[in-house]
Design a protein around this motif. Structure first.
Motif, short mmCIF file in Angstrom:
data_model
loop_
_atom_site.label_atom_id
_atom_site.label_comp_id
_atom_site.label_asym_id
_atom_site.label_seq_id
_atom_site.Cartn_x
_atom_site.Cartn_y
_atom_site.Cartn_z
N LEU A 34 0.64 -1.10 0.08
CA LEU A 34 0.01 -0.02 0.20
C LEU A 34 0.84 1.16 -0.19
N ALA A 35 2.03 1.30 0.84
CA ALA A 35 2.86 2.52 0.73
C ALA A 35 3.56 2.54 -0.51
N LYS A 36 3.94 1.48 -1.35
CA LYS A 36 4.43 1.73 -2.40
C LYS A 36 3.57 2.43 -3.48
N LEU A 37 2.28 2.04 -3.27
CA LEU A 37 1.25 2.65 -4.19
C LEU A 37 1.40 4.52 -4.00
N THR A 38 1.70 4.63 -2.69
CA THR A 38 1.70 6.23 -2.43
C THR A 38 2.77 6.66 -3.30
N HIS A 39 3.95 5.95 -3.53
CA HIS A 39 4.95 6.57 -4.28
C HIS A 39 4.75 6.62 -5.82
N ARG A 40 3.92 5.53 -6.28
CA ARG A 40 3.58 5.47 -7.49
C ARG A 40 2.78 6.71 -8.23
N ILE A 41 1.68 6.88 -7.12
CA ILE A 41 0.62 8.04 -7.42
C ILE A 41 1.49 9.41 -7.31
N GLY A 42 2.37 9.51 -6.24
CA GLY A 42 3.16 10.65 -5.98
C GLY A 42 2.28 11.75 -5.77
N GLN A 43 2.61 12.88 -6.59
CA GLN A 43 1.84 14.28 -6.03
C GLN A 43 0.74 14.47 -7.04
N GLU A 44 0.35 13.46 -7.83
CA GLU A 44 -0.35 13.68 -8.92
C GLU A 44 -1.94 13.72 -8.23
N SER A 45 -2.67 14.59 -9.04
CA SER A 45 -3.88 15.00 -8.64
C SER A 45 -4.93 13.62 -8.52
N GLU A 72 -16.69 1.23 -10.20
CA GLU A 72 -16.46 2.54 -10.30
C GLU A 72 -15.31 2.85 -11.23
N LEU A 73 -14.18 2.13 -10.69
CA LEU A 73 -13.04 2.35 -11.52
C LEU A 73 -12.85 1.72 -13.00
N LYS A 74 -13.66 0.80 -13.12
CA LYS A 74 -13.78 0.14 -14.24
C LYS A 74 -14.31 1.25 -15.32
N VAL A 75 -15.48 1.72 -14.75
CA VAL A 75 -16.06 2.76 -15.66
C VAL A 75 -15.14 3.94 -15.99
N ILE A 76 -14.24 4.35 -14.90
CA ILE A 76 -13.16 5.37 -15.24
C ILE A 76 -12.27 5.05 -16.13
N MET A 77 -11.78 3.89 -16.14
CA MET A 77 -10.80 3.39 -17.17
C MET A 77 -11.32 3.18 -18.50
N MET A 78 -12.53 2.93 -18.90
CA MET A 78 -13.10 2.83 -20.07
C MET A 78 -13.57 4.28 -20.79
N THR A 79 -13.76 5.33 -19.75
CA THR A 79 -14.37 6.67 -20.30
C THR A 79 -13.25 7.50 -20.26
N LYS A 80 -11.96 7.32 -19.44
CA LYS A 80 -11.33 8.17 -19.34
C LYS A 80 -9.57 7.72 -19.33
N PRO A 81 -9.19 7.21 -20.62
CA PRO A 81 -8.04 6.63 -20.86
C PRO A 81 -6.75 7.25 -20.15
N HIS A 82 -6.64 8.48 -19.86
CA HIS A 82 -5.71 9.04 -19.56
C HIS A 82 -5.68 8.99 -18.10
N GLN A 83 -6.70 8.53 -17.19
CA GLN A 83 -6.56 8.23 -15.93
C GLN A 83 -6.50 6.75 -15.68
N VAL A 84 -6.18 5.95 -16.56
CA VAL A 84 -6.01 4.38 -16.43
C VAL A 84 -5.25 3.97 -15.40
N GLN A 85 -3.78 4.62 -15.38
CA GLN A 85 -2.70 4.37 -14.61
C GLN A 85 -3.35 4.54 -12.97
N GLN A 86 -3.70 5.56 -12.72
CA GLN A 86 -3.92 6.05 -11.34
C GLN A 86 -5.08 5.09 -10.90
N ALA A 87 -6.02 4.98 -11.70
CA ALA A 87 -7.34 4.14 -11.54
C ALA A 87 -6.89 2.61 -11.23
#
Length: 219
Positions: free
Chosen positions: A102-113, A167-182
């Motif tokens: 879980l802590a490593k995910l904090t690093h992967r998301i970083g300061q991204e909104s 919910e996240l599946k819908v985000i990944m399908m409709t907003k490709p630029h948010q797939v990584q954080q999703a």
């Protein structure tokens, strides 16, 4: 010290070590989620670098359990105490590993909104921590009923996970630029769902300790 008295003291030491390990893991889960919500990279580093303390204590518990079996040859309830203690410590160590993930995910998301408010993730974390705290209390009191009730709480964690997954599946399908954080947030929910499963595994060992019966509470 008489042999039986020494063995009873060893069993008490085992119980105390498991409680210490459980409290350590409980704290680390909470801090890992806090690092994710606040996007606190320094706190995440603390969780990642501090994993050795969990591993070291689990190794001590495992070594002591093996020693007790080899030297004392316990049977019946005494043997169950040692076996259940060993397996509970292994589940707790794996929960510690998930707090690192879980802590490593904090690093992967970083300061991204963040792409969505993190409401369900702390809710899952709160339930998992409540399960773990209930499990530790049930372990001390050898309370079968309290241990079995943890499976009901795990159902709540699973339901939240299923809802967030959709919910996240819908985000990944409709907003490709948010797939990584999703994906990262989905991983966080999956790790929390696994933590709930490990808590249920702990509860199964408590039921075994109390009753001598093996049950499957993850169905």
């Amino acid at each position: 010290m008489p042999t039986r008295q020494k063995f009873d003291q060893d069993l008490e030491d085992l119980r105390l070590n498991i409680l210490d390990l459980g409290k350590m893991v409980d704290e680390r889960i909470g801090l890992a989620i806090k690092s994710l919500i606040n996007q606190d990279l320094d706190l995440a580093n603390t969780i990642i670098t501090g994993d050795s303390a969990v591993n070291d204590l689990q190794a001590i518990i495992e070594e002591n359990c093996i020693r007790l079996i080899a030297t004392q040859q316990p049977f019946a309830r005494d043997l169950r105490k040692v076996v259940a203690g060993l397996k509970i410590s292994m589940y707790l160590e794996r929960m510690g590993d998930l707090s690192v993930d879980l802590a490593k995910l904090t690093h992967r998301i970083g300061q991204e909104s963040l792409i969505k408010p993190l409401i369900d993730i702390p809710r899952m974390s709160d339930t998992v921590k409540e399960m773990l705290e209930l499990g530790l209390k049930a372990y001390v009191q050898e309370d079968c009923d309290a241990a079995a009730s943890m499976a009901i709480m795990d159902d709540d964690v699973d339901k939240i996970y299923s809802r967030v997954f959709e919910e996240l599946k819908v985000i990944m399908m409709t907003k490709p630029h948010q797939v990584q954080q999703a994906n990262y947030l989905l991983f966080a929910c999956r790790f929390l769902e696994r933590l709930g499963d490990y808590c249920t595994n702990v509860s199964e060992e408590i039921v075994y300790l109390c009753s001598g019966k093996r049950v499957n509470l993850n169905d």
